[in-house]
Design an enzyme around this catalytic site. Structure first.
Site, mmCIF file in Angstrom:
data_model
loop_
_atom_site.group_PDB
_atom_site.id
_atom_site.type_symbol
_atom_site.label_atom_id
_atom_site.label_comp_id
_atom_site.label_asym_id
_atom_site.label_seq_id
_atom_site.Cartn_x
_atom_site.Cartn_y
_atom_site.Cartn_z
ATOM 1 N N ARG A 489 0.843 -1.196 0.000
ATOM 2 C CA ARG A 489 0.000 0.000 0.000
ATOM 3 C C ARG A 489 0.881 1.250 0.000
ATOM 4 O O ARG A 489 0.578 2.233 -0.681
ATOM 5 C CB ARG A 489 -0.947 0.009 1.205
ATOM 6 C CG ARG A 489 -2.015 -1.087 1.143
ATOM 7 C CD ARG A 489 -2.965 -0.999 2.317
ATOM 8 N NE ARG A 489 -3.838 0.174 2.234
ATOM 9 C CZ ARG A 489 -4.635 0.581 3.219
ATOM 10 N NH1 ARG A 489 -4.656 -0.095 4.374
ATOM 11 N NH2 ARG A 489 -5.391 1.636 3.067
ATOM 12 N N CYS A 547 -1.345 5.838 9.105
ATOM 13 C CA CYS A 547 -1.647 4.549 8.476
ATOM 14 C C CYS A 547 -2.765 4.792 7.482
ATOM 15 O O CYS A 547 -2.769 5.811 6.789
ATOM 16 C CB CYS A 547 -2.015 3.506 9.522
ATOM 17 S SG CYS A 547 -3.448 3.964 10.537
#
Length: 596
Positions: A489, A547
């Site tokens: 990611r 995050c």
């Protein structure tokens, strides 16, 4: 009339002698060294809230200078390391038609667990005690006793009625108890923190160390078969008053160091170490303090760096709790508030997992609705909840002021850390994550839906640092911004949920899963420090973390805390950043420079 022969003229002994003398009881005070010389020359300077009193008490240097009578009561008020020699010196002295050990009762106004055993080898009538006395003795011939309206409190094990009456008349709160050992065990847990007070300057880290040292002490004593009474946290009748010019420096151990006298730590923390060794168990915190204090210099002169060197795993113990420690607390009716925070991206069945089996007494916490406000493009998928709603939820979970909280999930603490961070951010600091998560638990897993009595916690926001999107951008260019998501990611190879793939320019990839071992435990403090050092993070570095939506970033912050590194959370994280078309996105495995 009973005469009290008080052996030991420090804070406890001199206060007792002064109070008994003031109430009309006959006393003899036994002192030594410079203190004896000062008492003989100038009398006892007894400093109380109402002024300084000079008392000319009968003072002797030892048993050779006093003839024991049949109506004497011996009172032992020396440090525990001196008990053996003092008992040997006094026990076999003549006392009218016998010897002291056979004829006279002895009262032990001392800390620790060993003194009664030593006394009972010689004396027939032994009265154990627990002492609560805010007195200080750092100068020969001077004792400062600020307690008021009563001078102190005493818990006595099955005392004679006359002793109780005399002590109460002398200005003490006296409680007679049947099981003095349980009171002494509780006091020993309290005294386990004395060495910290004596060695280190006040700090948040020292306060955390005290909790950890006391928790270890309690666990060891419980395993050794000791029960615990509950000493009050305060007494309305014994309040330490401020006396100008006589500020209290610290505990009795602090006072020993201030006088350059040997501390009694071998019989406090050392007692915990002894009990642990008899059980074949470690007591690393108490053992380290016992060793460190024997290399001490000036009282209260050391700082956090030395404390961390003495207790290198201290940060870990303030963040994490092991399953064995938690099980011990639950089994002994000392359980913390336990929160089940099972949640995973794409799995909405946390409550069902909870009802299929959870830790004893655990309350289910819904991360999406209780640990976050409603999602929005501006604030991301998991914005911080409103403080009022968080407090309402915390009270529903049973969170109480001053009561510890343990949080867990079934995925290495990656979701539970959100509750850990939020409660600490809101001022409830005694929160720990179950190391190893649910998989580390080997006990029963009840299926009941727990609804505890509502708690009373009062929360206040802002106790942990946060950063905005702009601050995150600046941090990435000037300090360290860690991306806690999986590497793919970060690199922009995939994005399962947020508007765009990639990462904040300048951020470093630090998947929080790498903070865990294969078994799902947090890595050691040494390993985590090495990991973050390789990323350029140390105590001198400003660190921010993000995050996807502010959940696993909290886990990264917990891992940084284990390593002793503070960090700020970007709550909106990538879900908010990527929703703003004006914000740039970088891709690839190497950080690109942050845009201004």
């Amino acid at each position: 009339m009973t005469r009290y022969v008080i052996i030991g003229a420090g804070a406890v002994g001199a206060t007792l002698a002064a109070q008994l003398h003031g109430a009309g009881s006959e006393v003899v005070l036994v002192a030594r060294g410079w203190n004896l010389e000062a008492l003989r020359t100038h009398g006892l300077r007894y400093v109380r809230p109402d002024g300084t009193h000079t008392l000319r008490l009968p003072v002797v240097g030892g048993p050779d200078e006093v003839t024991l009578r049949a109506d004497d009561v011996l009172v032992l008020a020396v440090k525990s390391q001196d008990t053996e020699a003092v008992l040997q010196d006094w026990a076999w002295r003549p006392a009218e038609d016998g010897v002291a050990a056979a004829r006279l009762p002895i009262v032990l106004l001392q800390n620790g667990l060993e003194n009664e055993r030593a006394a009972l080898r010689r004396f027939r009538a032994v009265v154990g005690a627990v002492v609560w006395l805010p007195a200080s003795h750092t100068t020969p011939g001077v004792v400062v006793s600020p307690g008021a309206p009563k001078a102190g409190a005493l818990w006595l094990g099955r005392p004679p009625a006359e002793l109780t009456e005399d002590l109460r008349a002398a200005g003490f709160v006296v409680t007679a108890v049947d099981d003095i050992r349980s009171w002494q065990a509780e006091k020993l847990v309290v005294n386990a923190a004395n060495a910290l007070d004596a060695l280190y300057r006040p700090s948040a880290l020292r306060a955390a160390a005290a909790k950890a040292v006391q928790a270890e002490a309690r666990a060891i004593l419980r395993a050794a078969g000791f029960g615990f009474a509950r000493l009050p946290s305060s007494l309305d009748d014994v309040v330490a008053q401020e006396i100008p010019g006589h500020a209290r420096g610290g505990s009795s151990t602090w006072q020993s160091l201030a006088r350059q006298a040997p501390p009694e730590t071998d019989f406090l923390n050392g007692e915990i170490v002894l009990q642990a060794r008899l059980l074949g168990r470690p007591a690393p915190l108490n053992e380290a303090l016992t060793e460190r204090i024997h290399r001490a210099g000036e009282a209260g002169a050391l700082g956090d760096d030395d404390l961390l060197a003495a207790l290198p795993d201290l940060h870990r113990r303030t963040v994490l709790i092991g399953p064995d420690e938690l099980r011990e607390l639950i089994e002994n009716d000392d359980a913390p508030t336990i929160l089940d925070v099972r949640w995973a991206l794409g799995d909405p069945h946390g409550r069902e997992h909870y009802l299929a089996g959870h830790l004893p007494g655990a309350v289910y916490v819904d991360l999406d609705t209780e640990l976050a406000a409603p999602a929005s493009p501006e604030q991301g998928r998991h914005p911080l909840p409103e403080l009022e709603k968080l407090q309402e939820s915390a009270r529903r979970w049973g969170v109480r002021a001053g009561k510890p909280v343990v949080v867990y999930d079934d995925n290495g603490g990656t979701a539970a850390a959100r509750a850990w961070w939020l409660l600490r951010w809101a001022g409830h600091t005694d929160v720990r994550i179950l190391d190893g998560a649910l998989g580390s638990w080997t006990g029963s897993l009840p299926t009941t839906d727990e609804h505890p009595e509502p708690g009373d916690v009062v929360l206040t926001a802002g106790r942990l640092p946060t950063i905005t999107a702009d601050e995150a951008a600046n941090l990435a260019g000037k300090a360290i911004l860690l991306d806690a998501r999986a590497g793919e990611r970060y690199r922009g190879e995939t994005e399962p949920v947020d508007p765009r793939a990639g990462h904040i320019p300048g951020a470093l990839s630090a998947p929080t899963g790498d903070n865990l071992t294969e078994a799902g435990n947090f890595r050691s403090t040494t390993e985590l420090r090495a990991r973050f050092a390789a990323l350029g993070a140390d105590e001198s570095t400003e660190i921010g973390v993000y995050c996807g939506s502010g959940v696993t970033a909290a886990h990264q912050i917990a891992a940084l805390a284990v390593a002793g590194l503070p960090a700020a959370l970007y709550p909106g994280s990538w879900s908010a950043w990527s929703a703003d078309p004006a914000r740039p996105a970088a891709t690839g495995d190497r950080p690109k420079g942050a845009s201004s």
